[in-house]
Design a protein around this motif. Structure first.
Motif, PDB file in Angstrom:
ATOM      1  N   UNK A   5       0.791  -1.217   0.000  1.00 25.74           N
ATOM      2  CA  UNK A   5       0.000   0.000   0.000  1.00 25.74           C
ATOM      3  C   UNK A   5       0.825   1.269   0.000  1.00 25.74           C
ATOM      4  N   UNK A   6       2.142   1.168   0.059  1.00 31.56           N
ATOM      5  CA  UNK A   6       2.953   2.384  -0.038  1.00 31.56           C
ATOM      6  C   UNK A   6       4.382   2.042  -0.415  1.00 31.56           C
ATOM      7  N   UNK A   7       5.087   3.019  -0.902  1.00 30.50           N
ATOM      8  CA  UNK A   7       6.492   2.846  -1.235  1.00 30.50           C
ATOM      9  C   UNK A   7       7.303   2.530   0.015  1.00 30.50           C
ATOM     10  N   UNK A   8       6.943   3.176   1.107  1.00 30.23           N
ATOM     11  CA  UNK A   8       7.649   2.960   2.359  1.00 30.23           C
ATOM     12  C   UNK A   8       7.614   1.481   2.752  1.00 30.23           C
ATOM     13  N   UNK A   9       6.469   0.866   2.599  1.00 26.74           N
ATOM     14  CA  UNK A   9       6.318  -0.527   3.006  1.00 26.74           C
ATOM     15  C   UNK A   9       7.242  -1.432   2.189  1.00 26.74           C
ATOM     16  N   UNK A  10       7.356  -1.161   0.910  1.00 28.67           N
ATOM     17  CA  UNK A  10       8.245  -1.972   0.069  1.00 28.67           C
ATOM     18  C   UNK A  10       9.692  -1.852   0.515  1.00 28.67           C
ATOM     19  N   UNK A  11      10.111  -0.635   0.837  1.00 31.12           N
ATOM     20  CA  UNK A  11      11.493  -0.407   1.238  1.00 31.12           C
ATOM     21  C   UNK A  11      11.803  -1.041   2.582  1.00 31.12           C
ATOM     22  N   UNK A  68      12.792   5.489  14.628  1.00 26.56           N
ATOM     23  CA  UNK A  68      12.514   5.917  13.254  1.00 26.56           C
ATOM     24  C   UNK A  68      11.287   5.201  12.695  1.00 26.56           C
ATOM     25  N   UNK A  69      11.197   3.916  12.942  1.00 27.98           N
ATOM     26  CA  UNK A  69      10.054   3.129  12.475  1.00 27.98           C
ATOM     27  C   UNK A  69       8.756   3.646  13.087  1.00 27.98           C
ATOM     28  N   UNK A  70       8.798   3.987  14.377  1.00 31.93           N
ATOM     29  CA  UNK A  70       7.619   4.524  15.045  1.00 31.93           C
ATOM     30  C   UNK A  70       7.207   5.860  14.435  1.00 31.93           C
ATOM     31  N   UNK A  71       8.180   6.735  14.172  1.00 31.51           N
ATOM     32  CA  UNK A  71       7.875   8.043  13.586  1.00 31.51           C
ATOM     33  C   UNK A  71       7.263   7.901  12.194  1.00 31.51           C
ATOM     34  N   UNK A  72       7.790   6.980  11.400  1.00 31.42           N
ATOM     35  CA  UNK A  72       7.261   6.769  10.047  1.00 31.42           C
ATOM     36  C   UNK A  72       5.835   6.222  10.115  1.00 31.42           C
ATOM     37  N   UNK A  73       5.591   5.267  11.027  1.00 29.28           N
ATOM     38  CA  UNK A  73       4.241   4.715  11.167  1.00 29.28           C
ATOM     39  C   UNK A  73       3.257   5.777  11.627  1.00 29.28           C
TER      40      UNK A  73
END
Length: 89
Positions: A5-11, A68-73
């Motif tokens: 559902x997003x580019x972020x998830x793929x990366x 970082x993962x928390x901030x992105x989520x």
């Protein structure tokens, strides 16, 4: 329908933080630790103390990845909420 559902998830798919059962990596705990690390009113806590609060091994690279993962989520949730605001359920 697209699988991702997003580019972020793929990366980040292969780089996600794996949680062990004894670690306290809830959103509220991570948010509390972030606040204590960047506290300006009081003396900020050390990264070692932050790792102890989250009950993880002292590993600053993993701690920064968790934060970082928390901030992105959180940012992703905020944008999705803004996109869905006003739409019927």
């Amino acid at each position: 329908m697209e699988l991702y559902y997003s580019e972020w998830w793929r990366k980040r798919m292969g780089q996600r933080v794996k949680k062990k059962e004894y670690e306290r990596l809830t959103d509220s705990n991570i948010q509390k630790v972030m606040g204590l690390l960047t506290s300006e009113d009081e003396k900020p806590i050390t990264k070692k103390e932050a790792c102890e609060l989250l009950n993880i091994a002292y590993n600053t690279q993993r701690l920064s990845k968790i934060i970082e993962d928390f901030e992105v989520r959180a940012a992703h949730r905020a944008t999705r909420r803004a996109q869905n605001r006003g739409k019927p359920a």
